[in-house]
Design a protein around this motif. Structure first.
Motif, short mmCIF file in Angstrom:
data_model
loop_
_atom_site.label_atom_id
_atom_site.label_comp_id
_atom_site.label_asym_id
_atom_site.label_seq_id
_atom_site.Cartn_x
_atom_site.Cartn_y
_atom_site.Cartn_z
N THR A 43 0.83 -1.19 0.00
CA THR A 43 0.00 0.00 0.00
C THR A 43 0.87 1.25 0.00
OG1 THR A 43 -1.76 -1.15 1.16
CG2 THR A 43 -1.79 1.23 1.27
N ASP A 158 -6.18 -0.62 -4.56
CA ASP A 158 -5.66 -1.16 -3.29
C ASP A 158 -6.62 -2.22 -2.76
OD1 ASP A 158 -4.34 -1.71 -1.02
OD2 ASP A 158 -4.45 0.30 -0.16
N GLU A 159 -6.27 -3.46 -2.94
CA GLU A 159 -7.09 -4.58 -2.46
C GLU A 159 -8.57 -4.36 -2.77
OE1 GLU A 159 -5.89 -6.84 0.43
OE2 GLU A 159 -3.91 -5.96 0.70
MG LIG Z 1 -2.38 -2.48 2.33
#
Ligand SMILES: [Mg+2]
Ligand SMILES: Nc1ncnc2c1ncn2[C@@H]1O[C@H](COP(=O)(O)OP(=O)(O)OP(=O)(O)O)[C@@H](O)[C@H]1O
Lengths: 356, 278
Positions: A43, A158-159
């Motif tokens: 991240t 992000d995910e």
């Molecule tokens: Mg992360």
């Protein structure tokens, strides 16, 4: 000219270095996945590209232009946040229009872009609803829509799937793959889910311990892991590691119980110790081969996973047919496909057969 | 079956006790209104005749005739609304600052704000009086309004509220090319509306009902707020001849508050229940 060029980027929070001298390039229209265990800095790297985190040292270039000192909005990137980060008080339409209005896009252009994005993502029906009225999956689409309308050079995810339930996750994954083909833009996906990375990405960047461990296509990562970490992190159930001794030019690996396995791996350097890496699908229950004792049986339907121990106590995971009759405590023989084996030296570096 | 019947009886029980409690609460108010509608002479004989006619509007007429009352009403309205607007603006800005900006001694400053919560007005009133006297602010609107603008509770409330808003929203807006002010104004502030309502209502009510500071600061009749003005006129009429008139003043003074209550009922209930702060 690469779409994204990360040069020797380092990032520390206080005394702890999170990312150390990271370099990476992505070609235009490439889909890159950052894969790694929780807390490895995926991240952080994504946020540095987006400009939400400063870069301690090094540079980031997008489309040939240095961007690591520009404001987030000026970098030509759009991010889809893990928790969507939709503006709760604005309608879906206003959510998508907000960024365009801020750069004084004309009303007709805004409407056209929102219309097209809504059509692609099938969110036309709730353009005038508020985010609070949508389900998680719908919010996800809106978040992607808000990125699409900006026509960024690079999409950052992000995910994006981690908040969805299993069924929806699989569907959204397929849709992401289709979207990617349609949009023809560079995409970067952060995930700790290897299936996501394997199925979506052109290339996977495995990050661990402040460093990039390996960059490669999903098949390279799976078939020729650069080191023991990558080998153990990618693949489920994880690879078996057996201590062996090595002899010969085409390396013959000898297990602790004396079984000699002839691998296809040549030109090995000196090393104090060696480990043989075997994926469970290359260790099969059969009538002959290494003997082992079954400790646990996991029936998955189409195949059965056998967790067993060799005579010297080394744990090994093997596969059997779906209708396996084995139970705990059984003595079995395991046939090992040594051609598909990997070797890891004392430093963890991986060696593979030429052809694999 | 019996379960649902039990529940029904329980609900009826709750309802009856609530109605009873409600009646106890409003009975003084109703009593006040009834007394205000009787002539002073009649009330002097007995107050129980408030239950039957004749009723009269003479007390209301008398209040209208008192030229001071409208001036006081205006003063109260001005002081309360300016104080409310000021507190909302300052608390929002300070709350945003404490929640989102990095600056030296931020935590220490916030601690001082928290101390402000614990210091009662009584402890500072003499120095404040002195200060306002030195600045020649007594008997002025700034004199009445300024002290109320120091609102540690407001700053605290708004800080907590801004902190509860995920930072990802700011970040999404940053990527959407929004300036810092635009993020504050268009993205974050609208999300604090419930807190603004709570804070605004409490500030307005407290300011409207405030008696002590206006009593100290405003010594000229034309600068009185409604609370001070009414209290001052009671010395002439109260008890001896003007019970009805007194009650009329009370009704008159509470009307604006009653209107505020009715308009913002939903928010007040939520504010008191503490549900406004997520
Ligand atoms: Mg992360
Ligand atoms: N603002 C911050 N201050 C201090 N440390 C931080 C900060 N942000 C992240 N870290 C640390 O940096 C490391 C990397 O964090 P990051 O969020 O990039 O991990 P990640 O790979 O995305 O993990 P996950 O899969 O759990 O999301 C973590 O050890 C984290 O504790």
């Amino acid at each position: 000219m690469s779409a994204l060029d990360i040069r020797n980027v380092t990032k520390a929070y206080g005394p702890t270095t999170v990312l150390d001298d990271i370099s990476l390039t992505a070609e235009s229209n490439e889909f890159i996945a950052f894969l790694g265990p929780s807390g490895c800095g995926k991240t952080t790297l994504l946020r540095m590209i987006a400009g939400l985190e400063t870069v301690d040292s090094g540079q980031i270039h997008i489309g040939g232009q240095r961007i690591d000192e520009l404001a987030p909005g000026e970098r030509g990137v759009a991010i889809v946040f893990q928790h969507y980060a939709l503006y709760p008080h604005m309608t879906i339409r206003e959510n998508m229009a907000f960024g365009l209005k801020n750069i004084k896009t004309s009303k007709t252009e805004i409407d056209a872009r929102i219309g097209e994005a809504a059509r692609i993502l099938e969110i036309e029906a709730f353009l005038d609803k508020k985010p609070g009225q949508l389900s998680g999956g719908q919010k996800q689409r809106v978040a992607i829509g808000r990125a699409i309308v900006k026509k960024p050079d690079i999409f950052l995810f992000d995910e994006p799937l981690s908040n969805l339930d299993a069924a929806l996750r699989m569907r959204t994954r397929l849709e992401l793959a289709q979207l990617r083909r349609r949009l023809k833009a560079t995409m970067i996906l952060v995930t700790h889910d290897q299936v996501e990375a394997m199925t979506l990405a052109d290339r996977i960047v495995v990050i661990h311990g402040r460093k990039i461990q390996q960059v490669g296509t999903p098949m390279e990562i799976y078939g020729r892991p650069a080191n023991r970490f990558v080998a153990s992190f990618v693949g489920s159930p994880p690879m078996n590691f057996l201590p062996v001794t090595i002899s010969g030019a085409k390396a013959v690996a000898t297990l602790s119980d004396g079984t000699a396995l002839t691998t296809d791996i040549a030109n090995l350097p000196e090393s104090a110790s060696w480990e043989l890496g075997l994926r469970p699908e290359h260790v099969r229950v059969s009538d002959t081969g290494v003997s082992a004792k079954v400790e646990f049986v996991e029936r998955l339907g189409e195949r059965t996973l056998i967790y067993a121990r060799l005579s010297d106590g080394t744990a090994i995971t093997a596969e059997d047919v779906g209708l396996s009759r084995l139970t705990m405590g059984d003595e079995v023989h395991l046939s090992i496909d040594a051609q598909a084996a990997h070797l890891f030296d004392a430093d963890g570096r991986g060696y593979h057969a030429e052809t694999a | 079956m019996s379960h649902s019947r039990n529940q029904k009886w329980r609900e009826i029980g709750v309802l009856i006790s609530l109605i009873g409690l409600g009646l106890i609460m409003v009975s003084p108010l109703i009593w006040t209104v009834m007394l205000s509608l009787k002539s002073n002479g009649e009330l002097l004989r007995s107050t129980t005749n408030a239950f039957h006619p004749p009723y009269t509007g003479e007390n209301y007429a008398a209040i209208m005739a008192n030229s001071g009352v409208f001036r006081w009403l205006l003063n109260s309205a001005l002081v309360s609304s300016l104080q409310t607007v000021g507190v909302l603006i300052l608390s929002s800005l300070a709350g945003y600052g404490f929640a989102r900006l990095e600056f030296p001694y931020r935590n220490q400053l916030f601690l001082i704000v928290l101390f402000g919560l614990a210091i009662p007005e009584q402890a500072v009133i003499i120095t404040r009086h002195q200060m306002f006297a030195d600045l020649h602010l007594h008997n002025t609107y700034p004199g009445l309004i300024l002290p109320g603008l120091a609102a540690p509770f407001g700053v605290f409330l708004m800080t907590q509220y801004f902190r509860a808003i995920p930072k990802e929203l700011d970040e999404a807006a940053m990527l959407d090319n929004a300036s810092r002010f635009k993020i504050f104004w268009k993205v974050l502030l609208p999300l604090t509306l419930p807190a603004q309502a709570t804070l605004g209502i409490f500030t307005f009510l407290a300011s409207w009902n405030d008696y002590w500071w206006p009593l100290i600061s405003a010594t000229r009749a034309d600068m009185f707020t409604l609370t001070v003005g009414i209290a001052s006129s009671q010395i002439n009429f109260a008890q001896t001849s003007g019970l009805g008139y007194l009650m009329t003043q009370a009704v008159f003074a509470s009307l604006p508050i009653l209107i505020v209550y009715i308009i913002f009922q939903k928010y007040i209930v939520r504010a008191v229940a503490g549900a406004a702060v997520r």
